[in-house]
Write an enzyme that holds these catalytic residues in place. Structure first.
Site, PDB file in Angstrom:
ATOM      1  N   PHE A 181       0.857  -1.196   0.000  1.00 11.75           N
ATOM      2  CA  PHE A 181       0.000   0.000   0.000  1.00 11.75           C
ATOM      3  C   PHE A 181       0.892   1.246   0.000  1.00 11.75           C
ATOM      4  O   PHE A 181       0.736   2.153   0.809  1.00 11.75           O
ATOM      5  CB  PHE A 181      -0.931   0.012   1.220  1.00 11.75           C
TER       6      PHE A 181
ATOM      7  N   CYS B 125      -4.975   2.869  10.485  1.00 10.46           N
ATOM      8  CA  CYS B 125      -5.375   4.272  10.576  1.00 10.46           C
ATOM      9  C   CYS B 125      -6.844   4.378  10.971  1.00 10.46           C
ATOM     10  O   CYS B 125      -7.445   5.443  10.860  1.00 10.46           O
ATOM     11  CB  CYS B 125      -5.127   5.001   9.259  1.00 10.46           C
TER      12      CYS B 125
END
Length: 276
Positions: free
Chosen positions: A92, A219
């Protein structure tokens, strides 16, 4: 100086805000961004930013968040300091922040993987701009498919370092960085998100040589505030038959201040492990 307020209604709702009233004012909620999560378009205005001696092209008006994950600045520096002489897989990778930081501190080979072609185009520009075009390589792929699909191995510049696994996944990286998008927008999503984090991190461990470093992040405020992220990674390790030693637990960079009266603003967790 110009202040850019990106009123992304979908993002605000994910963080618990009530739906914005559409008053139609210029620059108001009616002008909420589209294409959230995409890298800057070719004609979007861009700026150059400097972090730890590296230059990055960002677009404040498009792309993810502010166009650059400033909250990972301290974590990028900490991880990069441990990458000299090591092979690195950045999952990512978006615009290449972790990958370029690792290469700048002496990583021998670095590979970034992301599903967005636009993000990888930006990452490649950043690599070239910092004179690392030959040191950092990028592959467009879904990260879970990359870790499980043997047909992608031919596109893996580090494939000569792997040992064959039943799944066909690459193995032999010294450092694997896993910084996925938000899996748990709300507390209701935690069970599903925990399963995704467990699957993803188990596969990431398969890509690590024994004694390698796993840097894994969430996150999702719901996951961070639940306190269950560490346990989820431990469960992944147990399922893979791997042992973990936790080196550090960190959050957002120091300029992302946290008020003790508003602990609900905690959202980022970054864990660093040695994986036996």
């Amino acid at each position: 100086h110009e202040v850019v307020w990106r009123q992304a209604e979908a993002r605000l709702k994910m963080d618990g805000w009530e739906e914005l009233q559409r008053d139609g004012a210029e620059g108001g909620p009616a002008a909420a961004e589209s294409g959230a999560g995409e890298a800057p378009a070719a004609d979007a205005p861009t700026q150059l930013v400097l972090e730890s001696g590296l230059r990055y092209e960002v677009s404040p008006t498009l792309g993810q968040k502010s166009g650059f994950y400033c909250d990972q600045r301290d974590n990028r520096a900490a991880v990069a300091s441990l990458c000299a002489g090591r092979t690195v897989l950045d999952l990512f990778c978006y615009s290449g922040g972790f990958a370029l930081s690792a290469a700048s501190r002496g990583a021998t080979r670095t590979l970034g993987v992301d599903s967005s072609g636009a993000a990888l185009a930006l990452a490649r520009r950043n690599a070239e701009m910092n004179g690392m075009g030959g040191e950092v390589e990028f592959v467009q792929a879904d990260c879970i498919k990359f870790l499980t699909d043997g047909s992608l191995l031919s596109r893996n510049p580090l494939s000569n370092l792997r040992a064959a696994l039943p799944s066909g996944a690459p193995r032999g990286y010294d450092v694997v960085i896993c910084d996925p998008p938000k899996f748990a927008p709300t507390a209701r999503d935690l069970p599903r998100a925990a399963r995704k984090y467990k699957t993803l991190n188990g596969l990431a461990m398969r890509a690590l040589r024994p004694g390698g470093l796993l840097v894994t992040c969430t996150c999702s405020a719901a996951m961070t505030q639940s306190g269950s992220f560490l346990q989820t990674i431990q469960e992944a390790a147990e399922a893979e038959g791997r042992g973990l030693t936790l080196l550090s637990t960190t959050g957002a960079a120091r300029d992302h201040a946290l008020h003790p009266a508003v602990m609900e603003s905690r959202y980022l967790t970054c864990l660093m492990f040695v994986v036996d």
